[in-house]
Motif scaffolding. Sequence first.
Motif, PDB file in Angstrom:
ATOM      1  N   LEU A   1      11.087  -2.101  15.831  1.00  0.00           N
ATOM      2  CA  LEU A   1      10.882  -0.858  15.078  1.00  0.00           C
ATOM      3  C   LEU A   1      12.005  -0.631  14.075  1.00  0.00           C
ATOM      4  N   ARG A   2      13.228  -0.956  14.469  1.00  0.00           N
ATOM      5  CA  ARG A   2      14.336  -0.807  13.520  1.00  0.00           C
ATOM      6  C   ARG A   2      14.123  -1.707  12.308  1.00  0.00           C
ATOM      7  N   ASN A   3      13.620  -2.906  12.554  1.00  0.00           N
ATOM      8  CA  ASN A   3      13.364  -3.827  11.460  1.00  0.00           C
ATOM      9  C   ASN A   3      12.283  -3.280  10.527  1.00  0.00           C
ATOM     10  N   ILE A   4      11.168  -2.827  11.115  1.00  0.00           N
ATOM     11  CA  ILE A   4      10.078  -2.273  10.305  1.00  0.00           C
ATOM     12  C   ILE A   4      10.554  -1.027   9.573  1.00  0.00           C
ATOM     13  N   GLY A   5      11.377  -0.217  10.242  1.00  0.00           N
ATOM     14  CA  GLY A   5      11.845   1.034   9.648  1.00  0.00           C
ATOM     15  C   GLY A   5      12.592   0.834   8.344  1.00  0.00           C
ATOM     16  N   LEU A   6      13.442  -0.173   8.282  1.00  0.00           N
ATOM     17  CA  LEU A   6      14.204  -0.402   7.062  1.00  0.00           C
ATOM     18  C   LEU A   6      13.269  -0.739   5.904  1.00  0.00           C
ATOM     19  N   SER A   7      12.229  -1.532   6.157  1.00  0.00           N
ATOM     20  CA  SER A   7      11.253  -1.851   5.110  1.00  0.00           C
ATOM     21  C   SER A   7      10.550  -0.590   4.625  1.00  0.00           C
ATOM     22  N   LEU A   8      10.185   0.285   5.556  1.00  0.00           N
ATOM     23  CA  LEU A   8       9.480   1.513   5.183  1.00  0.00           C
ATOM     24  C   LEU A   8      10.385   2.448   4.389  1.00  0.00           C
ATOM     25  N   ILE A   9      11.640   2.526   4.767  1.00  0.00           N
ATOM     26  CA  ILE A   9      12.594   3.372   4.031  1.00  0.00           C
ATOM     27  C   ILE A   9      12.763   2.852   2.609  1.00  0.00           C
ATOM     28  N   ILE A  10      12.898   1.536   2.475  1.00  0.00           N
ATOM     29  CA  ILE A  10      13.026   0.939   1.142  1.00  0.00           C
ATOM     30  C   ILE A  10      11.785   1.245   0.314  1.00  0.00           C
ATOM     31  N   ALA A  11      10.599   1.152   0.940  1.00  0.00           N
ATOM     32  CA  ALA A  11       9.354   1.436   0.220  1.00  0.00           C
ATOM     33  C   ALA A  11       9.308   2.891  -0.237  1.00  0.00           C
ATOM     34  N   ALA A  12       9.636   3.829   0.659  1.00  0.00           N
ATOM     35  CA  ALA A  12       9.586   5.249   0.309  1.00  0.00           C
ATOM     36  C   ALA A  12      10.612   5.595  -0.752  1.00  0.00           C
ATOM     37  N   ALA A  13      11.838   5.103  -0.576  1.00  0.00           N
ATOM     38  CA  ALA A  13      12.900   5.402  -1.539  1.00  0.00           C
ATOM     39  C   ALA A  13      12.564   4.826  -2.914  1.00  0.00           C
ATOM     40  N   SER A  14      12.005   3.625  -2.947  1.00  0.00           N
ATOM     41  CA  SER A  14      11.618   3.023  -4.224  1.00  0.00           C
ATOM     42  C   SER A  14      10.531   3.847  -4.907  1.00  0.00           C
ATOM     43  N   SER A  15       9.599   4.366  -4.129  1.00  0.00           N
ATOM     44  CA  SER A  15       8.516   5.187  -4.683  1.00  0.00           C
ATOM     45  C   SER A  15       9.053   6.476  -5.283  1.00  0.00           C
TER      46      SER A  15
ATOM     47  N   PRO B   1       0.808  -1.221   0.000  1.00  0.00           N
ATOM     48  CA  PRO B   1       0.000   0.000   0.000  1.00  0.00           C
ATOM     49  C   PRO B   1       0.846   1.278   0.000  1.00  0.00           C
ATOM     50  N   ILE B   2       1.955   1.255   0.760  1.00  0.00           N
ATOM     51  CA  ILE B   2       2.809   2.451   0.798  1.00  0.00           C
ATOM     52  C   ILE B   2       3.390   2.732  -0.582  1.00  0.00           C
ATOM     53  N   VAL B   3       3.946   1.713  -1.201  1.00  0.00           N
ATOM     54  CA  VAL B   3       4.577   1.907  -2.512  1.00  0.00           C
ATOM     55  C   VAL B   3       3.545   2.343  -3.547  1.00  0.00           C
ATOM     56  N   PHE B   4       2.410   1.666  -3.595  1.00  0.00           N
ATOM     57  CA  PHE B   4       1.393   2.048  -4.581  1.00  0.00           C
ATOM     58  C   PHE B   4       0.860   3.446  -4.303  1.00  0.00           C
ATOM     59  N   GLY B   5       0.599   3.718  -3.010  1.00  0.00           N
ATOM     60  CA  GLY B   5       0.063   5.042  -2.679  1.00  0.00           C
ATOM     61  C   GLY B   5       1.029   6.157  -3.000  1.00  0.00           C
ATOM     62  N   LEU B   6       2.272   6.045  -2.510  1.00  0.00           N
ATOM     63  CA  LEU B   6       3.251   7.111  -2.728  1.00  0.00           C
ATOM     64  C   LEU B   6       3.621   7.245  -4.200  1.00  0.00           C
ATOM     65  N   THR B   7       3.848   6.127  -4.852  1.00  0.00           N
ATOM     66  CA  THR B   7       4.263   6.197  -6.256  1.00  0.00           C
ATOM     67  C   THR B   7       3.191   6.843  -7.112  1.00  0.00           C
ATOM     68  N   VAL B   8       1.937   6.430  -6.911  1.00  0.00           N
ATOM     69  CA  VAL B   8       0.843   7.038  -7.684  1.00  0.00           C
ATOM     70  C   VAL B   8       0.681   8.506  -7.303  1.00  0.00           C
ATOM     71  N   ASP B   9       0.811   8.830  -6.002  1.00  0.00           N
ATOM     72  CA  ASP B   9       0.710  10.227  -5.571  1.00  0.00           C
ATOM     73  C   ASP B   9       1.733  11.098  -6.290  1.00  0.00           C
ATOM     74  N   TYR B  10       3.000  10.699  -6.196  1.00  0.00           N
ATOM     75  CA  TYR B  10       4.077  11.507  -6.790  1.00  0.00           C
ATOM     76  C   TYR B  10       3.970  11.543  -8.312  1.00  0.00           C
ATOM     77  N   SER B  11       3.612  10.415  -8.890  1.00  0.00           N
ATOM     78  CA  SER B  11       3.505  10.372 -10.347  1.00  0.00           C
ATOM     79  C   SER B  11       2.326  11.199 -10.838  1.00  0.00           C
ATOM     80  N   MET B  12       1.228  11.191 -10.071  1.00  0.00           N
ATOM     81  CA  MET B  12       0.067  11.996 -10.475  1.00  0.00           C
ATOM     82  C   MET B  12       0.374  13.475 -10.405  1.00  0.00           C
ATOM     83  N   LEU B  13       1.205  13.873  -9.458  1.00  0.00           N
ATOM     84  CA  LEU B  13       1.603  15.282  -9.390  1.00  0.00           C
ATOM     85  C   LEU B  13       2.314  15.681 -10.680  1.00  0.00           C
ATOM     86  N   LEU B  14       3.241  14.837 -11.112  1.00  0.00           N
ATOM     87  CA  LEU B  14       3.926  15.084 -12.385  1.00  0.00           C
ATOM     88  C   LEU B  14       2.939  15.015 -13.544  1.00  0.00           C
ATOM     89  N   LEU B  15       2.033  14.020 -13.499  1.00  0.00           N
ATOM     90  CA  LEU B  15       1.082  13.830 -14.598  1.00  0.00           C
ATOM     91  C   LEU B  15       0.187  15.053 -14.770  1.00  0.00           C
TER      92      LEU B  15
END
Length: 842
Positions: free
Chosen positions: A464-478, A403-417
């Motif tokens: 939390l450190r474990n979850i954090g790395l996954s979230l960072i990867i998701a945000a950076a990928s987006s 959900p994070i990747v789809f939400g953020l990626t579509v959000d940022y891409s729609m801004l450009l679109l």
Amino acid sequence: MRRQLIAWVVILVLATLPALNTPSRLVYTDSPFLSRSFPSQEAQELLKEDFPSFYPNYSTLYVIFVGGNLTEDGARLAQAARYLYRPILLSPPQIQYEENETAYRLAETIVEPQVKNLTTFYLAVHELYLKLNQSRTEFMRNLSVILDHANQTFTLARELDGGPNYTAAYNSLSRELNGTQLILLKMMYGNLTKYGNVESAAAHIGASYFKEPVIAKLGFSNFSNASKVASLLPNSYLYQLNSTETYASAIGDALGIPVNSTFMVNPSLVQVYVIRDVLGNFLPPTPKPKYMDYLLFAVEVPPNESLADVELFSSHLNNAYVTGHLPIYAESAFATSSELEIVDLITILAVVLLLTLLLRAVVPILTLVITAGSALDLAYGLTYVSSLLGYRMYYISGFVVAPIVFGLTVDYSMLLLYRYFEGLRTAEGSLDRALRSSRRTVYMSGISVTLGFSSFLLTPSPLLRNIGLSLIIAAASSVAASTTFYPSLLSIVNPRTMAFPRRELPDPDDVRQSYLEAASTFAVRKKWLVVGLMIALTAGSLLVLVTHPTNLSVGEILPSGSGAVKGEAILSSMYNYSQLYAITSSQEQTKALTKALLEEGAWVYGPYSLGRGLLSRPLTGPFYRDGHYLVEAIVPGAVFSNEAIQATARVTGLGLVGGSNAQRLDIVNNTVFSYFHYTLPITVVLILAYLFVAMGSAITPPRLAATVLVSSLAGVATVELIFGSVYWLSPLIVFALMFSLGIDYDVFLVSRIMEEEGGDEEVRVIRAVKSTGLVITAAGLVLGVAFFSLTTANMRFLEEIGVGVGVSVLVDTFVVRTVFVPAVMAILKELNWWPKKRVKPS
């Protein structure tokens, strides 16, 4: 851009296979996130070092057969157990012994000195018993001979005395007798005058002839009375030793202490009986082997047994429930893997459907979905690679990444679109220009989100450190996909196809903006009323939050109708207890802990208790080593049940408390404390510091954080009102995601306000809401729908997260950014940009 696109294609191809294998790398147990800084882990390490005989080196799988047959079910269990590594199968009777193993072991250890001394004593008593028995045997043999001689003497005397006269009787008997009888007859007849009567003559003659003085003290009335004869003999007490009890009494009288007749006969029984007597005082409850139509078996496996093997084992046991620590996690792992695929698919379908309603154009929708899918492929691929480097991905991360990747990626891409659409409709813009105008906003938002997630890495909580790395990867990928892959993809698309099947491109100045303009205008004009409503919403949400407790129920992380949960409920009827142990450092602490556990209804084994009572004097022996005291307890409530967790929580702090319940409690307490005391403050500080540098304002960043708090609280309150008691991690996940993701839309809005020229602050705010509102609305709907897709999972915990984040995003999109933010900014006016004046960014 074509080279950039080719590079992306290569990366995505390389990432696809690892991405597909990412679910197999998920971690479902708490063990990887336990550290020795946790009291439960410190207790486990000390237990292993100082009390190795008490260290639990196995995990128990409870198998409950429905309508069970001991022989048939035992055979089925043995057949399924081949999927496990070195299992130990326990039948119902063996389970009862195993559950009492600690008690037996303690009893043996506690009574060892007593048994040793007592055995030595009874070995000596046994020797006395043997000698005494030998003496009695000789006594009885002598008594038998005397009785025989007395019988010969006095029977003959009665016959001599019974005639009409002694002479006639003598003549008659002398003709009939010979040998000893004849000799005795002649001696008695010849001495009648001397002794006066036959009875006296017989007594003296018998004593003289048989050389047994006792006969001289006998007569016709008692010559056959064995008890009387024995009483006239030396050591007459030997006659009374006719049972082991009389032997024990005689030896006890001689020694001056009581003697146990059983131990006197068999000293080897000392240990057995002493242990049994001790166990009778503190033997804990044992499982019911059969309850209604259920039959209980158990399997002991290594604590690190593969969850896949446990699930395979469970799947081969039809008409049976398998439960316990590992089966719960195994079923969660299996269900999560299945649910993850479904949720990802539903997320994609939901986003496609929503984009269709928003854009009504095929090509833009395809480009957005392809970009989001590419970002997800990259995120999962990077996660897999990081797992090869030692990182272990918690299963919750696997669910929220999509959900994070789809939400953020579509959000940022729609801004450009939408910026691209603006340029295409006026024929004045190009893709490069749209990219330049949107990239700053995307980077500002993406960096703030990534910084928010990076705060997880700076906290003491391993989870939390474990979850954090996954979230960072998701945000950076987006961010990477929306700022590099998406422009490259758009560059190869003919602009004339962007409207298909429509004739014209989607209009950024959509009629739906009239709602946004009206709402922001109302907010600016009624700003104080709106702020009051915002405060009321916040206060109401807080009230709900503090009045609705969270729970640690394992049912939250398993599908409804879970076999492990049903098995846990049945097991609670058969054995509603779980184990706990603690290490203390003083007698005072040990006594306080023991007392607290006894008040919880536990069976306690340690220096101050051997079951259900508090000892006045402490025992040490097996419970003390190198300055540490050991306390073991069996507390009411099955493992991971709220009852057992709460009982464990109430004694935590009285010592280093260990066990499965304590470990889970430590994970929860450490994670919650770390998030609200470290992660959340660090998140806010990092985001505020970055936005202050990026915007040059000291007022807007904290105002932004405050409004994000409003939407976050509203989402959590909604979850708690819908579900009642929610899983402990649900509010934390909602806050964690919203305090990072919620930054997006405010950054979109503030960036547009900074670009607006002319008019006062209120006018610029209204114009910015109108011009960006459609993008924010579309982005918010996409992100909200992406998280609402979690509600399709057959797990209540994921449903709670989906509802919580989804509602928070929608409130943030339609209420906070559209109404609350304009009202607050209208009140602050030029202070929004303090200490600098608002300037249009270059």
